[in-house]
Design an enzyme around this catalytic site. Sequence first.
Site, PDB file in Angstrom:
ATOM      1  N   GLU A 160       0.808  -1.228   0.000  1.00 48.86           N
ATOM      2  CA  GLU A 160       0.000   0.000   0.000  1.00 48.86           C
ATOM      3  C   GLU A 160       0.835   1.270   0.000  1.00 48.86           C
ATOM      4  O   GLU A 160       1.705   1.457   0.863  1.00 48.86           O
ATOM      5  CB  GLU A 160      -0.930   0.013   1.221  1.00 48.86           C
ATOM      6  CG  GLU A 160      -1.847   1.236   1.259  1.00 48.86           C
ATOM      7  CD  GLU A 160      -2.858   1.187   2.392  1.00 48.86           C
ATOM      8  OE1 GLU A 160      -3.680   2.120   2.489  1.00 48.86           O
ATOM      9  OE2 GLU A 160      -2.833   0.215   3.171  1.00 48.86           O
ATOM     10  N   LYS A 164      -8.565  -0.949   1.046  1.00 49.47           N
ATOM     11  CA  LYS A 164      -9.605  -1.396   1.969  1.00 49.47           C
ATOM     12  C   LYS A 164     -10.407  -2.469   1.259  1.00 49.47           C
ATOM     13  O   LYS A 164     -11.000  -2.219   0.204  1.00 49.47           O
ATOM     14  CB  LYS A 164     -10.533  -0.235   2.377  1.00 49.47           C
ATOM     15  CG  LYS A 164     -10.051   0.513   3.600  1.00 49.47           C
ATOM     16  CD  LYS A 164     -10.279  -0.302   4.864  1.00 49.47           C
ATOM     17  CE  LYS A 164      -9.397   0.170   6.010  1.00 49.47           C
ATOM     18  NZ  LYS A 164      -8.068  -0.445   6.014  1.00 49.47           N
TER      19      LYS A 164
END
Length: 289
Positions: free
Chosen positions: A66, A83
Site C-alpha cells: 500500500e 480497503k
Amino acid sequence: MAKTRRAQAEIADGTTYEVCLTTSLSARVERLDPLATYLRLRAASPAPFAHYLRFPGFAVASTSPERFLKLTQDGFMRAEPIKGTRGRSADPAEDAALLQDLRSSAKDRAENIMIVDLLRNDLSHHAVPGSVTVSRLCDIESYATVHQMVSSIDARLRPGSARAGVIGSAFPAGSMTGAPKISTMAILDRLERSPRGPYSGAAGYFSLTGAADLAVVIRTLVLADDGDATHLTLGVGGAITADSDPAEEWAEVRTKTRGVLSALGSSFPADRPADVPPASLPTARDPVA
C-alpha cells in the site's frame, strides 16, 4: 471480536462511522538474522512497497502493498488506500470466485469509499482548488496471498505549500485510522490499549528534488533484539463498519497474516495443532541468501 462489537457501538452512538481496529501477534524466538528473514518474506510475498529498515536494537521487515502518499518533483500528489481483502486460492476457479466476491462486495466498497473521501479532504488542504480527483475507485489488485481493493486519489500541490506539511496533514494514513480521523483515533486508543509501534506508520524517502514516496507500514514484521533472542511483532487489522460481522472481521485478520507467517514457516496460532512446532527460522548464524 468483542472489540469489534464495541467499535460498532461507537458507530451506533454517532462518534465514528469506520474504525480501523488492529491487534498484533508476538513471539520470542531464537536470535534471527533480520535481513535473511526479510529476504524470506520478500520471496514468499512480493509487494510493490516492500522495504527493510535496520535501526539499533530492532529492524522493520515489510512486504507492504500500500502506498501512503507520493509527491513528484513537479507537484503531482497521489494517495492509494487499500480497503477490502480476500485470500488467494491455488484453484483457479475458486481464486476467480474470491476475486469476484471482493469486487462485488457492497460492504468492502463502502469501507474503501469512506477512506477515499477522508483522503480527498486530507489532500485538499494543500491542493490547487479543483485539482483533487479520484482516478481509480475500488479497483482490484492481486498479490501472492491476497486480493485487495485499491483506489487512487490525485491532486496538484498548491504553489508555495511545504511538502513536509502535506505529509504531516495526511499522517497517519486514513486507511489505518478510520473516519473521521481524529475522533476515531481517540476510540482506537481506548480499544487497542497499547501503541502500534512502526506498524501502520509510514516508510519511504524524501528526495533533494522535492519528490517523495511513502508506503503504509502493513504486512510488516518488527524484529527487536531481546538478549540472546529476538522478539517478533506482527500487526494486523481491518476496518469495522456498522455492517461488519465480528467473525468475518476475525477471519480477515487471519487472512492478512498469511504472507508473513508462511514465510516464517508458521501459521496463525489457532490453525496449528499444539504438538506441531513451526518450521525453522533463519537464525543469526544462517547465511544470507
